[in-house]
Structure formats: structure tokens, C-alpha cells
Design a protein around this motif. Structure first.
Motif, mmCIF file in Angstrom:
data_model
loop_
_atom_site.group_PDB
_atom_site.id
_atom_site.type_symbol
_atom_site.label_atom_id
_atom_site.label_comp_id
_atom_site.label_asym_id
_atom_site.label_seq_id
_atom_site.Cartn_x
_atom_site.Cartn_y
_atom_site.Cartn_z
ATOM 1 N N TRP A 1 44.803 43.401 47.690
ATOM 2 C CA TRP A 1 44.640 44.479 46.616
ATOM 3 C C TRP A 1 46.234 43.431 45.884
ATOM 4 O O TRP A 1 47.040 43.897 45.299
ATOM 5 C CB TRP A 1 45.174 45.868 46.484
ATOM 6 N N HIS B 1 46.004 41.550 43.607
ATOM 7 C CA HIS B 1 45.822 41.236 41.782
ATOM 8 C C HIS B 1 46.355 43.085 40.969
ATOM 9 O O HIS B 1 46.806 42.866 39.983
ATOM 10 C CB HIS B 1 44.862 41.127 41.618
ATOM 11 N N SER C 1 53.486 42.685 41.586
ATOM 12 C CA SER C 1 51.732 42.523 41.999
ATOM 13 C C SER C 1 52.010 42.727 43.543
ATOM 14 O O SER C 1 52.915 42.438 44.485
ATOM 15 C CB SER C 1 51.595 41.392 41.696
ATOM 16 N N ASP D 1 39.007 42.233 41.027
ATOM 17 C CA ASP D 1 39.674 41.427 40.234
ATOM 18 C C ASP D 1 39.360 40.909 39.601
ATOM 19 O O ASP D 1 38.870 39.868 40.002
ATOM 20 C CB ASP D 1 40.842 40.622 41.414
ATOM 21 N N LYS E 1 40.132 38.499 37.359
ATOM 22 C CA LYS E 1 40.510 37.685 37.359
ATOM 23 C C LYS E 1 39.774 36.471 38.702
ATOM 24 O O LYS E 1 39.898 34.845 37.873
ATOM 25 C CB LYS E 1 41.939 37.258 37.109
ATOM 26 N N ASP E 2 38.726 36.859 39.115
ATOM 27 C CA ASP E 2 38.433 36.142 39.597
ATOM 28 C C ASP E 2 36.847 35.696 39.670
ATOM 29 O O ASP E 2 36.556 36.587 39.066
ATOM 30 C CB ASP E 2 38.041 36.759 41.228
ATOM 31 N N THR F 1 41.190 48.588 33.884
ATOM 32 C CA THR F 1 40.224 46.948 33.938
ATOM 33 C C THR F 1 39.780 46.327 33.256
ATOM 34 O O THR F 1 38.950 45.780 32.859
ATOM 35 C CB THR F 1 40.690 47.070 35.743
#
Length: 460
Positions: A47, A49, A83, A185, A187-188, A215
Motif C-alpha cells: 500500500w 501509494h 506514504s 493505486d 497512478k498505475d 480516490t
């Protein structure tokens, strides 16, 4: 080798396990940390992120800092919020490196017992060392002995299922390709493609669910087709979104307010009083959640299950543990953390006595010590291992001197009404500052499929 010459084995190279090792070194006791993953903090890295709601000042252990000092390590700014990845790379891995060969990677513990004694045998039991079986990364089996065992293996590997009964919902396993038990996540790119522009059900009511809702809401602001359906077993009350401004950990309070904003701003619909019983697959491959009364939600593309974590006790089956029959936490600790009873998010200070078991010399610490209770903080683990290692060293004066004061959540009332859809916070806010006004969204009668209702202007 005499028992006193044997190492104290620490299971898990996460925050609590590494802090325990640092305290043992400080007391002149040899630790051996066994970590199943290929690096320190393997679970935290999963985790990486996610940003913690504790500051750096609450995430490092004093004994660990002393061990790190000669290496040239610099403590990060105490007021910053790292983070998970920051925590692992800037503190936990350097700490493991400072411990050197006292940390073994790729070593998964598969069993713990007393040498020559299964859990039934009384004769000379307490005079025998602990024996641990482990499997290495290349599949070899090994056995080693210890004078004491500190199990800091956490609960990350055992997420609770979607089913409200504590068992997987019917069809949950078959739907594994569209179900996850982690905060995504975005951003992936691969993960983003899975959720952005899609309809996602989020099941759960804790900090992880808040994070997932916030998110997805952020993605919805740029990709309006992204939408969340927040599935709650209870109704919405003044404590649903945490303590808000009354939370003594500001970032934790802000997280709940971000989840509230996701609902208020229309990026998520909340479905209340819904206890998932089954997950069915629609003709187009999407998933339909069904509750115990037969109510069905409109199809969703993905399901994120964030209903808590539970300890893996399988490898401790030959050890005499004293565990609460509800929380699976140590018997003496359980009343202090029981979410059925607790008010204001407080937890009394506790140490080796509350963490002890009928089997002397073994301790469950960190997240694992809380069993299924959801309120663990990193600073709790630091105090636990300080007390436990002092007890192992025979310094009971220090072990009994527990002086930790934990921050309150700002949430009043225990979670005894957790699954009561009609549960509401008292109008006067109880012992805490009243939470801000909340939006309450329900679902229609059992014959009405889907969510389909616009936010109302309800309060708490």
C-alpha cells in the motif's frame, strides 16, 4: 546451547517487528527477524501509494532511532505525513539494514511450538525452548529454536470478505477477477484503466473505505463516468465519517471529511442497511450485489471490499494462546479495544501483561495483537514492543511502566450498533464535538433494484 543463549525470534520485518528487534539489541539480547517477503516492510510496500494519517513524529521508534544514528540516517521532518512507500524506504528498510544479518528474508514461518511438546503436553513444558518451522524462498524447510517469540506478522495477508456473516458472499470467489481487497493505486496505468470511467462498489466503513471513496471521487472530477457505490451495513449517523475536526489526528479526520465530500458532491451514492449475501454475475460480465433480504443493486464493473483484516493464527496452532472469542485479540487486551464497547476512540495504555498468553514467552504485537479490531496506531506498536522486550529481559519495572496516551478519534459511542441501520449518534454529540451535517442516502424497498436515489438534505 542454553536457552538464554538462544535468540528471540521476531516474526515479521514490519514496523512493530523491526522496532522490537531494535529494543532487543538495546538490551543486549540477540534478535532474529524472520520476514517472508524479499525486503523489509513487504506488506507496507503493497500500500505504498496510500498516505498515512500519522506524522513522521509518530511513526519512528526511539530505540530504532538510536540504532540508526551511527549509519548517518536522518530522521524525516516530524510534521510530515509519509506514504507507505516513504515509510518503507526512508525508515523501515534502513532500520532493517542496520540490523544486518539479524534479519532473514524469504523465511516464512509455518509452525511454532515447544521443543518436543505439542499443545497437549504439560510435563516440563515451560523449560523447553520454542521451536519454529519455516520455509525458505527456494522451498527448503528449516527448524530453529528460540528463547521467546514475538509475532509481529500483522493482518495484511488476511482481509475479511464481503459477506456480512464473516464468510465470503456466495459467488465472491468466482468473481475474483473483478473483486479486490485493497485501495486501488490510480497512478498505475493498469489499475487506472480498471476503475476510471467505471462504476465501482466500495464495501466497508473505515479509513480504507474513506480512502477508496476519496480516490475514486478525485478521478470522477476529470472522468465523470467514474462513479462509486458505497455499501454500508449500517445507517449513516454522526459518526459514519469519523470525528472530522474533533479528531486529534487531523489527517484522519480530514480523510473522513473527504469521503463525505465524495457523497455530498455526487461522486458516490451511499447504500445503507445492506448486508451482502451474494455476488452474482450479470450477462454482460458485471457484478450484482445481493443482500440478505434479496435486494439487488444495479450492476457494477468492480467491487472493492474493505471490511477489515483478521489475524492468521494457523501457524500458532500448537501454542497455548489466550484469545478473546470475538476479536481474536489477547484476552486481557480485548476489553480495552473492543469496538462493541468503546467510546471516543480511546484505548487505555497497555503492555506485556495485557499481551501475555497462557504460554509464557510468546507475544502477539502490532496489528496482530488487535485481532479484528480496527483502531490500531503505529505508536501503539512501539510502546507494546518496548514493554514486551523489557519483560523478556527481566526488567519488570520498565515493562510495567506504560505511559502511552493515544489520540482520540473524536467519534462518540462504541460500534456495538455497527450493523444497526437505524443507529444514530446522540443529538448532543456525546463526549465529542458534534460532527458536521451529513447527507443520508438509502435504497428503496426490497423490490426496487439499484440505488437510484438522489442525495437528500438529511442531517446527522
Amino acid at each position: 546451547m542454553s536457552e538464554q543463549q538462544l535468540p528471540v525470534v521476531v516474526i515479521g520485518a514490519g514496523p512493530a517487528g523491526l522496532a522490537a528487534a531494535a529494543h532487543l539489541v538495546e538490551r543486549g539480547i540477540t534478535p532474529l527477524v524472520l520476514e517472508a517477503g524479499p525486503a523489509a516492510a513487504a506488506a507496507v510496500r503493497e500500500w505504498s501509494h496510500v498516505r498515512l494519517f500519522s506524522t513522521w513524529g509518530e511513526l519512528t521508534d526511539p530505540a530504532a532511532e538510536k540504532l540508526l544514528a551511527p549509519t548517518g540516517w536522518t530522521k524525516p521532518n516530524g510534521a510530515g505525513y509519509p506514504s507507505g512507500g516513504d515509510w518503507a524506504e526512508l525508515y523501515l528498510q534502513p532500520l532493517a539494514d542496520a540490523l544486518g544479518d539479524r534479519v532473514r528474508y524469504g523465511a516464512r514461518v509455518t509452525g511454532v511450538s515447544r521443543a518436543g511438546r505439542d499443545r497437549i503436553v504439560d510435563a516440563d513444558r515451560e523449560t523447553q525452548p520454542f521451536v519454529l518451522h519455516l520455509t525458505t524462498a527456494d522451498g527448503r524447510e528449516e527448524r530453529l529454536f528460540a528463547r521467546a517469540v514475538i509475532d509481529a506478522s500483522g493482518t495484511w495477508a488476511s482481509p475479511s470478505p464481503a459477506g456480512a456473516s464473516g464468510l465470503p458472499a456466495l459467488g465472491e470467489k468466482a468473481a475474483a477477477d473483478r473483486v479486490t481487497y485493497r485501495v486501488p493505486d490510480l497512478k498505475d496505468p493498469a489499475v487506472r484503466a480498471r476503475y476510471v470511467g467505471k462504476r465501482t462498489a466500495v464495501i466497508g466503513s473505515g479509513a480504507s473505505a474513506f480512502t477508496a471513496l476519496a480516490t475514486l471521487a478525485e478521478a470522477s472530477r476529470t472522468e465523470p463516468a467514474t462513479h462509486a457505490v458505497w455499501v454500508l451495513r449500517r445507517g449513516i449517523s454522526g459518526s459514519t465519517f469519523g470525528g472530522g475536526d474533533a479528531d486529534q489526528l487531523p489527517a484522519r479526520g480530514a480523510l473522513g471529511l473527504a469521503a463525505k465530500a465524495a457523497v455530498d458532491d455526487g461522486h458516490a451514492d451511499a447504500v445503507t442497511g445492506f448486508r451482502t449475501e451474494a455476488i452474482e454475475r450479470a450477462d454482460d460480465g458485471r457484478l450484482i450485489l445481493v443482500d440478505e433480504d434479496g435486494r439487488r443493486l444495479d450492476p457494477v464493473d468492480e467491487v472493492i471490499v474493505l471490511t477489515g483484516l483478521r489475524p492468521d493464527l494457523s501457524f500458532l496452532s500448537e501454542i497455548r494462546l489466550g484469545l478473546d472469542d470475538r476479536l481474536q485479540a489477547p484476552t486481557e487486551l480485548a476489553p480495552l479495544i473492543d469496538p462493541n464497547q468503546h467510546s471516543c476512540g480511546t484505548v487505555y495504555p497497555h503492555g506485556h501483561r495485557e499481551l501475555s498468553h497462557p504460554e509464557p514467552g510468546i507475544y502477539l504485537v502490532g496489528m496482530k495483537s488487535y485481532g479484528r479490531a480496527p483502531t490500531f496506531l503505529a505508536m501503539t506498536g512501539c510502546e507494546q514492543v518496548r514493554s514486551v522486550t523489557a519483560a523478556i529481559a527481566g526488567d519488570l519495572d520498565s515493562a510495567d511502566r506504560v505511559e502511552l496516551t493515544l489520540p482520540e478519534t473524536g467519534v462518540c459511542g462504541g460500534a456495538g450498533l455497527f450493523d444497526d441501520p437505524s443507529a444514530e449518534q446522540a443529538a448532543d454529540g456525546g463526549c465529542c464535538t458534534p460532527a458536521p451535517p451529513l447527507v443520508q442516502i438509502g435504497i428503496g424497498a426490497p423490490t426496487t433494484p439499484g440505488v437510484g436515489q438522489a442525495p437528500s438534505s438529511g442531517g446527522c
